[in-house]
Design a protein around this motif. Structure first.
Motif, PDB file in Angstrom:
ATOM      1  N   THR A  35       0.851  -1.186   0.000  1.00  0.00           N
ATOM      2  CA  THR A  35       0.000   0.000   0.000  1.00  0.00           C
ATOM      3  C   THR A  35       0.886   1.235   0.000  1.00  0.00           C
ATOM      4  OG1 THR A  35      -1.788  -1.094   1.212  1.00  0.00           O
ATOM      5  CG2 THR A  35      -1.708   1.298   1.350  1.00  0.00           C
ATOM      6  N   ASP A  37       1.218   4.216   1.557  1.00  0.00           N
ATOM      7  CA  ASP A  37       0.634   4.699   2.809  1.00  0.00           C
ATOM      8  C   ASP A  37       1.206   6.062   3.193  1.00  0.00           C
ATOM      9  OD1 ASP A  37      -0.352   5.122   5.347  1.00  0.00           O
ATOM     10  OD2 ASP A  37      -0.007   3.061   6.019  1.00  0.00           O
ATOM     11  N   SER A  99      -6.362  -1.237  -7.108  1.00  0.00           N
ATOM     12  CA  SER A  99      -6.143  -2.387  -6.240  1.00  0.00           C
ATOM     13  C   SER A  99      -6.718  -3.592  -6.979  1.00  0.00           C
ATOM     14  CB  SER A  99      -6.860  -2.228  -4.893  1.00  0.00           C
ATOM     15  OG  SER A  99      -6.830  -3.458  -4.188  1.00  0.00           O
TER      16      SER A  99
END
Length: 154
Positions: A35, A37, A99
Motif C-alpha cells: 500500500t 501509505d 487495487s
C-alpha cells in the motif's frame, strides 16, 4: 553484399533501441503487493507511486500532487491518505490507481477521511474484487472542486 547486410544489422539495432527506450519511458510504476501509505510512510508512498517525477507530498499544506501516476497493487488498499488531505491532479495528466485485491477483506483504490480532489487533470481509481466489498474511493467525505474523477468498485 556486405554493405546490404550491414544496413540490415544497423536497422535492427535502431529498431530495438527505439522499442526499449519507448518501453522504459511509459512504465514508471510496477505492480506490487504494498500500500502507498501516506499516513505512516509518505516517502515510501511517493517511491511506490513512481518517485518525485510522479507525486509529491506537502505535509504542511496537506496536499498530494499527482503528475501522471500509474500505480497497481494487489494490497487491499492501494493508497492510504491522511485525514483532511487535498489530492491535486496536475493539469493535463491522467492518473490511475488500482487495487487488484481479490481476498476476503474490504478493497479500495483510495482510502482516506475528509478528502478533497482538485486540479485540471484526471484520475481513475479502481477497487479490487474482494469477497466482502470493493470501492474505488472510500472516505467519510469527499469534495471534488475540479478535475475528472472516475471511481469503480466491485
Amino acid at each position: 553484399m556486405k554493405k546490404t547486410m550491414r544496413k540490415k544489422v544497423i536497422a535492427v539495432i535502431l529498431v530495438l533501441t527505439m522499442v526499449i527506450s519507448f518501453m522504459s519511458g511509459t512504465i514508471h510504476a510496477e505492480s506490487t503487493t504494498e500500500t502507498a501509505d501516506f499516513v505512516t510512510d509518505p516517502e515510501g508512498a511517493i517511491a511506490l507511486l513512481g518517485g518525485a517525477d510522479y507525486a509529491e507530498y506537502d505535509n504542511v499544506n496537506k496536499e498530494i500532487t499527482l503528475y501522471g501516476v500509474n500505480f497497481s497493487t494487489s494490497a487491499p488498499v492501494a493508497v492510504e491518505l491522511p485525514d483532511g488531505v487535498t489530492l491535486v491532479l496536475q493539469s493535463g495528466t491522467v492518473n490511475r490507481i488500482i487495487s487488484t485485491y481479490a481476498g476476503e477483506y474490504d478493497s479500495c483504490g483510495i482510502q482516506g477521511t475528509n478528502l478533497t480532489i482538485c486540479g485540471e487533470g484526471s484520475i481513475e481509481v479502481t477497487g479490487g474484487t474482494s469477497d466482502y466489498s470493493s470501492r474505488g474511493i472510500s472516505a467519510s467525505s469527499i469534495t471534488i472542486t475540479e478535475g475528472e474523477v472516475t471511481a469503480t468498485g466491485g
